[in-house]
Structure formats: structure tokens, C-alpha cells
Design a protein around this motif. Structure first.
Motif, PDB file in Angstrom:
ATOM      1  N   ASP A 255       0.816  -1.213   0.000  1.00 49.91           N
ATOM      2  CA  ASP A 255       0.000   0.000   0.000  1.00 49.91           C
ATOM      3  C   ASP A 255       0.857   1.274   0.000  1.00 49.91           C
ATOM      4  O   ASP A 255       0.320   2.385   0.051  1.00 49.91           O
ATOM      5  CB  ASP A 255      -0.979   0.019   1.177  1.00 49.91           C
ATOM      6  N   ARG A 277      -2.958   0.380 -10.524  1.00 50.14           N
ATOM      7  CA  ARG A 277      -2.959   0.887  -9.141  1.00 50.14           C
ATOM      8  C   ARG A 277      -3.006   2.412  -9.153  1.00 50.14           C
ATOM      9  O   ARG A 277      -2.195   3.063  -9.825  1.00 50.14           O
ATOM     10  CB  ARG A 277      -1.718   0.415  -8.391  1.00 50.14           C
ATOM     11  N   ASP A 281      -4.462   6.456  -3.784  1.00 53.89           N
ATOM     12  CA  ASP A 281      -5.585   5.700  -3.233  1.00 53.89           C
ATOM     13  C   ASP A 281      -5.231   4.242  -2.957  1.00 53.89           C
ATOM     14  O   ASP A 281      -5.596   3.689  -1.903  1.00 53.89           O
ATOM     15  CB  ASP A 281      -6.781   5.773  -4.190  1.00 53.89           C
ATOM     16  N   ASP A 282      -4.540   3.614  -3.901  1.00 58.28           N
ATOM     17  CA  ASP A 282      -4.160   2.213  -3.723  1.00 58.28           C
ATOM     18  C   ASP A 282      -2.735   2.079  -3.168  1.00 58.28           C
ATOM     19  O   ASP A 282      -2.495   1.250  -2.283  1.00 58.28           O
ATOM     20  CB  ASP A 282      -4.242   1.467  -5.052  1.00 58.28           C
TER      21      ASP A 282
END
Length: 351
Positions: A255, A277, A281-282
């Protein structure tokens, strides 16, 4: 109070250090006054000039000029291919800082690339002829023979970042360890728990220290260090892209990623986008250098700012001090200085 012609504490001709101590300033400041630099306040200049008069100090620069032993030139040596020099903002920022400080002197700057064996051999011959008064070494790897060669030739030199903790040459660097810690601590505070790291070339001491900072930040926060999420890059965009793909394959749950340079972070961003990705956010993304690349990325890149131009200025200032020091290199070796400048995390949209 000492009178004109007073000998130094050693019984011989007064030294630069004694002038600095008498004036209450650093050796670099004395060197700037002697070289006529305008980057000194009137009060400081007066204090140095008074100390020079009181001690009867004869500047080494004048002594060397009289002996026709000065070239009034220094070399900025980059042991890397020219393509890397022009691709990475780090080098141009160092050059800008050196040039700004050198403008206050009458010395000329030579830019020399030594990225191949042939170029190194040519450089060795050039330096052996003592065609420069000093050398600035930028981006030196642990096994590079150039620093030892320069030391053997007794040419004053300053290196941008030590080769190891036992570096013997004067050096100027940023706080790589602290900068990396601040990046990882920011990611942890943001709630990230699967934090990968893309390293620079690990034969560069600064890259090693960034890995140390990454590890210690995780350990001190009570998290283990997963070696699978540490991938080696090479400070290039292609290397960052390749390393990011490796990390995603090893741990799809990543993450956050801390990249050891902005250039590698740009490559990592490309790999993340190819994998679908979203940033942040990811996967949150942080780089290192705070170059123009960081500010112009989409989204703008959070990055550790190291004062690269200031590093260039300090390198030149330190080198001029070394050149002005008339003691044998063996004597100066006891006072080698390692300058470390602070870093700052610049938070932007990527993390």
C-alpha cells in the motif's frame, strides 16, 4: 595582543586555522576573505584582515602563485556516463551550486566524465600532471579507485557523500538516514502498513543509509522488515520501473512505496499505472531529492528534499579551504571534515 610578524603556536609560519581562531570564524570564511569573495560581511572581513595583520599570516594562495605552482583551475569529476549526468537533476543542481560559489573567485571549472576505464586512465594521466589545484568528486561508488589515486597524488579533493563510514576524504552529504526515516514515518502515520522500498545502487553509501533509515523506522514502530519488499534499483527511471514490477509480483498487498530517488519514483509510477494501481488511493508513493520531477509529476510527488545546490556550494567552499591550507596532506588528514546537511520531507498529493 600579538604583533605583526608573530609566529604561530607551532613555532613556524602562522596557519589558516590560527587566523580563523583569532578572528572567531571558520577556515572557509578566512579563505573567502583571502580570495576576495564578496560573500562576506564587512565586519567579518575586517576581523579576518585584522587577524591576518596581527599574526603576520602570508596566504598560501599568494605563496603558491609566487612559486608558479597554481593553475587556478579545479575539476568536477563525475565517474558516470554522460547520459546519466544529463538525465538526473541531482548532477545539474550540484553543478549549479558549485558554479554559484566559484563565481566569487578567479578559478576556472573543468567538467570531466570518467564513466569508463579509458576515461579513468585519461583522467589519471591528467591529474598526475597536476593541471588542476583541486578536485570535486560527485557520485562515487565504493570500489571506485579515483579517490585513492587523488589522495596518492596529494591533490586537494572533496567528495559528494562518503564512500563508507570510514571515509578519509572531506565530504559533503545530506542526512540520508534521517531523510529516509521521515519518509517511512510519514507513510506509517498515514496508515500504510505494507511499505516497500526501491533502493539506489547499494555500492553507494548514501543508498545504504537510506535503506538503514527505512528499516529502523519500521522496527522502531513495532513492525518487522520484510526483505521481499526491498527491491534494488539503480537511480534510473528504468530501474525504478523494473523494481516496482518486482515488488508488485512479490507482494500484491503493497500500500506504499518509498523510492530512493525521484527518477526511480517516476519509473515506479509508470509500473503502478500499468498494473492499474491508483496513486495514492491504492499505493502511496514517496521519492527522494525533491527535484523538478517531483513537482511536475501527476500526482505531484511527496519527496525528501536534500539541499543539493547548497551541497555544491559547501563542497566548493571546503575545497578552497583545502587548497589554501599549506600543510602536508598527511597533517591535514587528522582534520578531515564530514559535512552533513539536513533534509526535509515535502508532502504532496502522492502520499
Amino acid at each position: 595582543m600579538a604583533t605583526h610578524g608573530t609566529r604561530g603556536r607551532s613555532g613556524g609560519r602562522p596557519t589558516l586555522e590560527e587566523v580563523a581562531a583569532r578572528a572567531g570564524v571558520g577556515r572557509g570564511t578566512v579563505s573567502r576573505v583571502i580570495n576576495g569573495s564578496p560573500r562576506v560581511s564587512d565586519a567579518t572581513r575586517a576581523a579576518v584582515e585584522a587577524a591576518v595583520a596581527e599574526l603576520g599570516y602570508v596566504p598560501n594562495t599568494a605563496a603558491r602563485a609566487l612559486a608558479a605552482n597554481r593553475t587556478n583551475a579545479i575539476a568536477l569529476v563525475v565517474p558516470e556516463p554522460e547520459t546519466r549526468f544529463f538525465a538526473e537533476p541531482y548532477f545539474s543542481d550540484i553543478l549549479r551550486g558549485v558554479g554559484a560559489e566559484l563565481a566569487d573567485t578567479e578559478m576556472q571549472l573543468l567538467l570531466i566524465f570518467a564513466g569508463s576505464d579509458r576515461e579513468r586512465q585519461r583522467l589519471a594521466q591528467y591529474l598526475a600532471a597536476h593541471r588542476v589545484d583541486g578536485v570535486l568528486l560527485v557520485s562515487v561508488h565504493a570500489d571506485d579507485p579515483l579517490p585513492d589515486l587523488i589522495a596518492q597524488l596529494e591533490i586537494p579533493a572533496v567528495i559528494s557523500g562518503p564512500r563508507s563510514a570510514a571515509e578519509t576524504l572531506p565530504s559533503v552529504d545530506s542526512d540520508n538516514y534521517g531523510g529516509a526515516r521521515s519518509a517511512v514515518e510519514h507513510l506509517l502515520a498515514r496508515g500504510c502498513r505494507h511499505i516497500g522500498h526501491i533502493t539506489g545502487r547499494l555500492d553507494v553509501y548514501g543508498a545504504q543509509r537510506r535503506v538503514d533509515g527505512y528499516r529502523d523506522a519500521l522496527l522502531d514502530a513495532g513492525y518487522g522488515v520484510d526483505e521481499l519488499v526491498i527491491a534494488q534499483g539503480d537511480f534510473t527511471e528504468e530501474g525504478g520501473q523494473r523494481a516496482m514490477r518486482e515488488l508488485l509480483a512479490r507482494d500484491p498487498a503493497l500500500d506504499a512505496v518509498f523510492a530512493g530517488s525521484d527518477v526511480m519514483a517516476a519509473g515506479a509510477r509508470q509500473a503502478l499505472r500499468e498494473a492499474g494501481r491508483r496513486i495514492p488511493d491504492d499505493v502511496a508513493l514517496i521519492g527522494y531529492d525533491d527535484s523538478a520531477i517531483a513537482r511536475h509529476m501527476d500526482p505531484p510527488l511527496t519527496s525528501v528534499r536534500q539541499p543539493i545546490e547548497e551541497m555544491g556550494r559547501r563542497m566548493l567552499d571546503l575545497l578552497l579551504t583545502e587548497i589554501a591550507d599549506d600543510r602536508p596532506a598527511v597533517s591535514r588528514g587528522l582534520e578531515r571534515r564530514q559535512v552533513v546537511l539536513a533534509t526535509e520531507l515535502m508532502v504532496r498529493a502522492s502520499a
